[in-house]
Design a protein around this motif. Structure first.
Motif, PDB file in Angstrom:
ATOM      1  N   ASN A 171      -4.543 -13.200   8.921  1.00  0.00           N
ATOM      2  CA  ASN A 171      -5.569 -13.935   8.182  1.00  0.00           C
ATOM      3  C   ASN A 171      -5.729 -13.452   6.750  1.00  0.00           C
ATOM      4  O   ASN A 171      -6.645 -13.887   6.052  1.00  0.00           O
ATOM      5  N   THR A 172      -4.841 -12.540   6.328  1.00  0.00           N
ATOM      6  CA  THR A 172      -4.890 -12.036   4.960  1.00  0.00           C
ATOM      7  C   THR A 172      -3.960 -12.863   4.081  1.00  0.00           C
ATOM      8  O   THR A 172      -2.921 -13.314   4.522  1.00  0.00           O
ATOM      9  N   GLY A 173      -4.330 -13.033   2.847  1.00  0.00           N
ATOM     10  CA  GLY A 173      -3.464 -13.771   1.927  1.00  0.00           C
ATOM     11  C   GLY A 173      -3.919 -15.211   1.788  1.00  0.00           C
ATOM     12  O   GLY A 173      -5.037 -15.544   2.199  1.00  0.00           O
ATOM     13  N   THR A 220      -3.095  -0.318   4.326  1.00  0.00           N
ATOM     14  CA  THR A 220      -4.056   0.100   5.355  1.00  0.00           C
ATOM     15  C   THR A 220      -3.393   0.157   6.724  1.00  0.00           C
ATOM     16  O   THR A 220      -3.611   1.096   7.502  1.00  0.00           O
ATOM     17  N   TRP A 221      -2.568  -0.848   7.027  1.00  0.00           N
ATOM     18  CA  TRP A 221      -1.881  -0.912   8.310  1.00  0.00           C
ATOM     19  C   TRP A 221      -0.867   0.216   8.456  1.00  0.00           C
ATOM     20  O   TRP A 221      -0.819   0.896   9.484  1.00  0.00           O
ATOM     21  N   ALA A 225      -5.197  -8.890  12.227  1.00  0.00           N
ATOM     22  CA  ALA A 225      -6.017  -9.218  11.059  1.00  0.00           C
ATOM     23  C   ALA A 225      -5.146  -9.565   9.866  1.00  0.00           C
ATOM     24  O   ALA A 225      -5.538 -10.347   8.996  1.00  0.00           O
ATOM     25  N   TYR A 226      -3.935  -9.000   9.826  1.00  0.00           N
ATOM     26  CA  TYR A 226      -2.998  -9.255   8.728  1.00  0.00           C
ATOM     27  C   TYR A 226      -2.645 -10.734   8.647  1.00  0.00           C
ATOM     28  O   TYR A 226      -2.396 -11.270   7.562  1.00  0.00           O
ATOM     29  N   ALA A 281      -3.664  -4.820   2.407  1.00  0.00           N
ATOM     30  CA  ALA A 281      -3.760  -4.804   3.869  1.00  0.00           C
ATOM     31  C   ALA A 281      -2.562  -4.083   4.486  1.00  0.00           C
ATOM     32  O   ALA A 281      -2.691  -3.390   5.505  1.00  0.00           O
ATOM     33  N   ASP A 282      -1.402  -4.233   3.864  1.00  0.00           N
ATOM     34  CA  ASP A 282      -0.187  -3.592   4.351  1.00  0.00           C
ATOM     35  C   ASP A 282      -0.307  -2.076   4.264  1.00  0.00           C
ATOM     36  O   ASP A 282       0.091  -1.354   5.181  1.00  0.00           O
ATOM     37  N   ASP A 297      -3.611  -9.108  -2.055  1.00  0.00           N
ATOM     38  CA  ASP A 297      -4.413  -8.853  -0.851  1.00  0.00           C
ATOM     39  C   ASP A 297      -3.526  -8.403   0.306  1.00  0.00           C
ATOM     40  O   ASP A 297      -3.882  -7.504   1.076  1.00  0.00           O
ATOM     41  N   LEU A 298      -2.365  -9.031   0.427  1.00  0.00           N
ATOM     42  CA  LEU A 298      -1.432  -8.641   1.486  1.00  0.00           C
ATOM     43  C   LEU A 298      -0.942  -7.209   1.289  1.00  0.00           C
ATOM     44  O   LEU A 298      -0.820  -6.451   2.261  1.00  0.00           O
TER      45      LEU A 298
END
Length: 242
Positions: free
Chosen positions: A141-143, A155-156, A138-139, A152-153, A148-149
């Motif tokens: 498709n982020t950014g 969360t990962w 999913a990462y 997401a980072d 936003d990255l």
């Protein structure tokens, strides 16, 4: 006597901050008695109850030690204080030239993250490994917005640190990504190389899923090290110190 006076709101909190900064900056040196309660009350124009509350907080932060005889001694904070003090160091201006706290925290982040990845590869349930791989996919498709990255980072990485099964690492992670902590204040632009390394994220996720402990550790360290500032290495001259 100082001309400084304390605002009446949160008196003990303000006094704690002032005394803490004196200790951290060395104005109040380790091994010397803290200024007497009566003198502090007179210096800052506060009541002695506020002084006691401030000293209690200093004691909780392991910056001073209160003996049974009533004397309060300043401690060597580099030997007694804990990680929570890093939050306070980050906002102590007089120490900004003495410590590269941003670098130090990012180095700690890289070390903890690398070992957490190793442990995650060894310990995490298959379901968690699958979630890590899915989150890495999913990462992609982020950014491309770095904010936003970065979200997401986090969360990962939370999945990885939780998967390590190490509660101390998890609590350290919470501090590292918490609002107001130095690592959390690093502008995302300075972490762009790490955040934009999609292949590195995918590689680490795959290594964890394949249970490659050493590979996961090395990949995590390489990924996180991208955000660690490079500092010159100081070497002693040949023949030793003159």
């Amino acid at each position: 006597m100082t001309e400084q006076r304390i605002r009446r709101e949160a008196v003990s909190e303000q006094l704690f901050t002032l005394l803490r900064d004196r200790i951290l900056s060395g104005d109040l040196a380790a091994g010397v008695p803290l200024t007497a309660e009566r003198e502090l009350a007179a210096e800052f124009g506060v009541n002695r109850h506020a002084v006691r509350e401030a000293v209690k907080r200093l004691q909780q932060a392991r910056l001073v030690e209160v003996s049974h005889g009533g004397r309060t001694m300043v401690l060597d904070w580099q030997r007694t204080a804990g990680l929570d003090l890093a939050l306070q160091l980050a906002h102590t201006e007089r120490l900004s030239t003495s410590y590269d706290l941003r670098r130090d925290v990012l180095e700690m982040r890289a070390s903890i993250g690398a070992d957490a990845a190793r442990l995650c590869a060894a310990r995490c349930p298959d379901r968690t490994a699958a979630e890590i791989v899915s989150a890495a996919a999913a990462y992609i498709n982020t950014g491309p917005d770095l904010t936003d990255l970065a979200a997401a980072d986090v969360t990962w990485w939370r999945l990885i640190v939780e998967g390590s099964g190490n509660i101390a690492y998890l609590l350290a992670f919470n501090s590292l990504v918490g609002e107001g902590f130095t690592a959390g204040e690093v502008p995302t632009e300075l972490r762009a190389t790490e955040l934009l390394d999609v292949a590195g994220h995918m590689k680490l996720a795959a290594l964890i899923a394949s249970r490659d402990e050493q590979g996961a550790e090395a990949a995590a360290r390489a990924l996180l090290a991208r955000s660690v500032p490079v500092t010159p290495h100081t070497r002693e001259p040949e023949g030793g110190t003159p």
